[in-house]
Scaffold this motif. Structure first.
Motif, PDB file in Angstrom:
ATOM      1  N   ARG A   1      42.932  30.010  38.610  1.00 21.93           N
ATOM      2  CA  ARG A   1      44.168  29.226  38.769  1.00 21.93           C
ATOM      3  C   ARG A   1      45.339  30.155  39.103  1.00 21.93           C
ATOM      4  O   ARG A   1      46.167  29.846  39.969  1.00 21.93           O
ATOM      5  CB  ARG A   1      44.458  28.452  37.471  1.00 21.93           C
TER       6      ARG A   1
ATOM      7  N   ARG B   1      45.378  31.299  42.749  1.00 22.83           N
ATOM      8  CA  ARG B   1      45.897  30.340  43.732  1.00 22.83           C
ATOM      9  C   ARG B   1      47.388  30.569  43.969  1.00 22.83           C
ATOM     10  O   ARG B   1      47.904  30.310  45.048  1.00 22.83           O
ATOM     11  CB  ARG B   1      45.652  28.906  43.255  1.00 22.83           C
ATOM     12  N   ALA B   2      48.086  31.037  42.939  1.00 25.02           N
ATOM     13  CA  ALA B   2      49.513  31.325  43.093  1.00 25.02           C
ATOM     14  C   ALA B   2      49.752  32.760  43.555  1.00 25.02           C
ATOM     15  O   ALA B   2      50.622  33.020  44.390  1.00 25.02           O
ATOM     16  CB  ALA B   2      50.232  31.080  41.762  1.00 25.02           C
TER      17      ALA B   2
ATOM     18  N   TYR C   1      44.448  27.359  51.167  1.00 22.78           N
ATOM     19  CA  TYR C   1      44.581  28.701  50.604  1.00 22.78           C
ATOM     20  C   TYR C   1      43.826  29.720  51.441  1.00 22.78           C
ATOM     21  O   TYR C   1      42.722  29.458  51.917  1.00 22.78           O
ATOM     22  CB  TYR C   1      44.011  28.752  49.179  1.00 22.78           C
TER      23      TYR C   1
ATOM     24  N   ASP D   1      50.125  24.151  44.123  1.00 22.07           N
ATOM     25  CA  ASP D   1      49.078  24.444  43.154  1.00 22.07           C
ATOM     26  C   ASP D   1      48.915  23.302  42.156  1.00 22.07           C
ATOM     27  O   ASP D   1      47.797  22.978  41.745  1.00 22.07           O
ATOM     28  CB  ASP D   1      49.389  25.745  42.409  1.00 22.07           C
TER      29      ASP D   1
END
Length: 584
Positions: free
Chosen positions: A124, A127-128, A205, A351
């Motif tokens: 997670r 993803r950022a 992404y 996200d």
């Protein structure tokens, strides 16, 4: 004793810590950092020398793996990490981290559950973060060494993207995963290694794991191609059409209505009386319960057995909030859900949005719709929010000023003392007690209504309200409709006021730090695109108010409003949403 630890929580400690059930759910939900843990320091140093390239935030896990400590019995005392920020924004490791943990096999289910959540949080965070030094090969070794795929049922409810991602890492020959069932074309996640995009979908992404590049795309495929589509044992909630006999559930927040679902429900039941099984869900303890009952709303207590039974037989759910509702095999992943939004996507919420299930995502104006179509092109509907239509029909005479600060994610679990030391509290308190502002309010007979964010309401007694500075108990619609100026820090709620032509302003006292602990990044340049002036300094904001500069016409902001809300007809917002809902 090499390890001693209390029972660890991410929220408030319960009254009886010793009665806490230490089970799989506890192990999976627990933070994997070191909190209240005492080590044999020499042994810890030995481990660090041997596993020096692992992630420092996984030190606790690495230590236990290295010394084969499979189980630790918690002490009968409690400890709170007082934050759930990591669960929302993921885990970000140091740039030079090469391994997450050492690959020392363990049969301990406790450790494997810790590792499953830890990996989900890491993905997670990636993803950022977009780039890191950990190779995909290490992640695959980690998943296979500890057999983490066996434990993905713990990941899937709240982190479905990461669950599919882990499955692909374990078996890369299968790269397309059904993500969300829809009426006609289902939504799939497509994972590709080598930086090659799928080509037929929406690119989301492009991520760098050391020298390895991978992409994640969203693709839509006909529902006939859905795995198990022809299996009688796999119930298809979309086979039931929406008809006047359908059960439809609307809701806003559990303890608070007066948002988009309430306004849409009122419109729907008035214009479509043939739908006799339309319900509005709310907590009976809510201050809005009696008000809605008097208006004739068909109410059901939210998150009760009655609610879940209605959810099971419902053909569509409509809400301004997204909750992880699951009951007897039904969830928003396999049933119809119309998301009305509470706020507006001013920031980069990719996200967050990507992790949610919805059939329709209601947007407000061309700018937001274009952004959302880059994430969910099939689901995006540019109609405007139902409360906008209600607000446009109001005719209140301006009576007060309105301050609507949003909240700070990292203060959600803060103590009273920590909250009062925060820049957030001190900045708001300074506005509420400013001598020049108080004199202006007294002299002109005005008052400043302060509409606190629902997450801050419980702390209202910590602020200094006074004769002319009051905590607003008005509904959002009434508070905005009767305001002559609405100002905020970052809340998108002020756009309701801008929609009906009222002046708004922004006070960004923490512009440098705001996005650091939020589960999203900035997307809009408020100075260039904001629908009102932006103030960084307290004195500038106060001067803008007491000199009544907000009352002067501003052609620049009027043009920005027209551009922002382009495509929204204030007279047909509800009708447009209902038309789309009934077509699902």
């Amino acid at each position: 004793m090499y390890l001693a630890e209390p029972v660890i929580y991410t929220g408030n400690l319960p009254g009886n810590v010793g009665a806490t059930k230490i089970d799989q759910a506890y192990f999976y939900a627990r933070d994997t950092d070191i909190f209240g843990v005492s080590f044999n320091v020499k042994r810890l140093v030995d481990a660090l020398e041997a596993i020096g390239d692992v992630d420092r935030s996984a030190l606790y896990l690495a230590y236990r793996l290295y010394w084969s400590v499979g189980t630790v019995k918690p002490q009968e005392t409690g400890f709170s990490v007082a934050s759930d920020t990591k669960a929302a924004i993921g885990l970000r490791v140091a740039p030079d981290t090469a391994r997450l943990v050492p690959l020392i096999p363990s049969s301990s289910e406790e450790l494997r559950l810790y590792l499953t959540r830890y990996l989900a949080l890491y993905l997670r965070g990636m993803r950022a973060q977009k780039t890191g030094s950990v190779r995909l090969g290490h992640l695959r070794d980690l998943i296979r060494t500890f057999r983490l795929v066996e434990l993905l049922t713990w990941v899937e409810p709240l982190q479905p993207v990461e669950a599919a991602w882990i499955r692909w890492l374990d078996a890369p020959d299968v790269n397309m995963y059904l993500y969300k069932q829809l009426s006609e074309r289902d939504s799939y996640l497509v994972f590709e290694e080598g930086g090659v995009e799928a080509g037929a979908g929406t690119p989301l992404y492009r991520l760098q794991f050391g020298n390895d590049t991978m992409t994640i795309d969203r693709s839509y495929r006909p529902r006939e191609l859905r795995p198990g589509y022809t299996h009688a044992a796999s119930y298809d909630f979309y086979e039931r059409p929406i008809t006047p006999a359908s059960t439809i559930i609307f809701f806003d927040r559990p303890l608070q209505a007066d948002d988009n679902a309430e306004h849409l429900y009122q419109y729907f039941t008035a214009t479509h009386p043939e739908f006799t099984e339309a319900y509005f869900a709310l907590n009976p303890k809510s201050a809005d319960w009696d008000r809605l009952a008097r208006k004739g709303f068909k109410l059901i207590p939210i998150f009760t057995t009655e609610f879940y039974e209605k959810f099971l037989i419902s053909d569509v759910v409509v809400s301004s909030q997204i909750y992880n509702i699951r009951y007897r095999g039904k969830s928003f992943a396999n049933s119809r859900f119309v998301y009305l939004q509470h706020g507006i996507q001013l920031n980069d919420m990719t996200d967050w949005v990507f992790s949610k299930y919805f059939d329709v995502f209601v947007t407000t104006g061309q700018l937001e719709a274009e952004y959302m179509r880059g994430i969910a092109p099939v689901e995006t509907l540019n109609s405007g929010l139902p409360r906008f239509e209600a607000l446009a029909q109001e005719g209140h005479k301006p009576q007060h000023l309105l301050f609507m600060p949003t909240w700070r994610f990292n203060l959600h679990q803060a103590s009273t003392e920590l909250f009062e030391r925060s820049q957030y509290f001190r900045a708001i308190e300074a506005v509420l007690t400013d001598p020049m502002l108080l004199t202006f309010l007294e002299r002109t007979g005005r008052n400043l209504q302060v509409k606190l964010h629902p997450n801050v309401e419980k702390r209202a007694n910590q602020f200094s309200f006074s004769k002319n500075v009051v905590k607003s108990d008005l509904s959002y619609r009434d508070a905005i409709a009767s305001a002559e100026l609405v100002f905020t820090d970052y809340s998108s709620a002020v756009l309701d006021a801008a929609f009906v032509g009222k002046p708004i302003a922004y006070y960004h006292w923490d512009a440098q730090e705001f996005f650091r602990d939020q589960p999203y990044e900035g997307r809009v340049d408020y100075s260039q695109d904001g629908l009102g002036p932006v103030f960084i300094e307290h004195d500038e904001l106060i001067r803008h108010i007491v000199q009544e500069l907000y009352a002067h016409p501003h052609e620049k902001f009027a043009q920005r409003r027209a551009n922002f809300f382009h495509g929204v007809d204030p007279k047909s917002i509800n009708a447009k949403i209902i038309e789309r809902m009934l077509s699902l």
